[in-house]
Motif scaffolding. Sequence first.
Motif, PDB file in Angstrom:
ATOM      1  N   ALA A  40      71.481 -10.592  25.798  1.00 38.02           N
ATOM      2  CA  ALA A  40      72.748 -11.567  25.269  1.00 38.02           C
ATOM      3  C   ALA A  40      72.257 -11.941  23.717  1.00 38.02           C
ATOM      4  O   ALA A  40      71.798 -12.931  23.667  1.00 38.02           O
ATOM      5  CB  ALA A  40      72.737 -12.842  26.217  1.00 38.02           C
ATOM      6  N   PRO A  41      72.078 -10.985  22.973  1.00 36.00           N
ATOM      7  CA  PRO A  41      71.551 -11.427  21.647  1.00 36.00           C
ATOM      8  C   PRO A  41      72.634 -12.381  20.954  1.00 36.00           C
ATOM      9  O   PRO A  41      72.183 -12.828  19.810  1.00 36.00           O
ATOM     10  CB  PRO A  41      71.721  -9.992  20.888  1.00 36.00           C
ATOM     11  N   ASP A  42      73.920 -12.378  21.109  1.00 35.24           N
ATOM     12  CA  ASP A  42      74.896 -13.395  20.660  1.00 35.24           C
ATOM     13  C   ASP A  42      74.653 -14.725  20.939  1.00 35.24           C
ATOM     14  O   ASP A  42      75.025 -15.773  20.017  1.00 35.24           O
ATOM     15  CB  ASP A  42      76.272 -12.776  20.991  1.00 35.24           C
ATOM     16  N   TYR A  44      71.783 -16.576  21.141  1.00 29.18           N
ATOM     17  CA  TYR A  44      70.718 -17.375  20.397  1.00 29.18           C
ATOM     18  C   TYR A  44      70.410 -15.969  19.282  1.00 29.18           C
ATOM     19  O   TYR A  44      69.535 -15.484  19.282  1.00 29.18           O
ATOM     20  CB  TYR A  44      69.394 -17.555  21.200  1.00 29.18           C
ATOM     21  N   PRO A  45      71.265 -16.158  18.028  1.00 32.89           N
ATOM     22  CA  PRO A  45      70.948 -15.149  17.006  1.00 32.89           C
ATOM     23  C   PRO A  45      69.667 -15.574  16.440  1.00 32.89           C
ATOM     24  O   PRO A  45      69.038 -14.742  15.673  1.00 32.89           O
ATOM     25  CB  PRO A  45      72.010 -15.373  16.203  1.00 32.89           C
TER      26      PRO A  45
END
Length: 187
Positions: A40-42, A44-45
Amino acid sequence: MAEKPQPVHVLYCGVCGLPGEYCEFGPDFEKCKTWLIQNAPDLYPQLLKEEEGNEVDKVSGQLQSTSVSDGSLTSKPEEVKCLPGGKIKKKEKQEIIIEKVTRNKRKCITTVKGLEHFGVKLSDASKKLGKKFATGASVVKGPTEKEQIDVQGDIAYDIVEFITETWPDVPESAIFFIEEGKKVPAV
């Protein structure tokens, strides 16, 4: 007519089991970071930026920790402990703290904390203190879950001389008293 609400899809962390948005409040965010970056990189950018920065820091740290002596490379192990939440645990100061605690208005207990930092075995130290001052002395866990020596009686000022004579590795400058809530050097 009102539209039927659509179900919300929640991504649960594979490490801690919390929803991804709440991982930072979970038991071990450091372990969750790698899972979040991959899945889920979106969410915690800033983690992606930190990860890229950490890789650069690790490489430069490894280069600094290696030294050349006699043509061979040796690396120094780092003694830094990382706590949950990313906090770094500071190395404890090597000092002995002596505190007099009064109970029942007349009885006193003298507590000695920090002897273990100088390589002194607390059980042996409590026996020696008990014999020297002819009182009861025992090793107990203090309020911070660290072991300390409790000696019956008010022997706070006599104990400094005994400690420095019995264990020469302990400098007198490392011994402190707690008086009225303030730390005072024993010198």
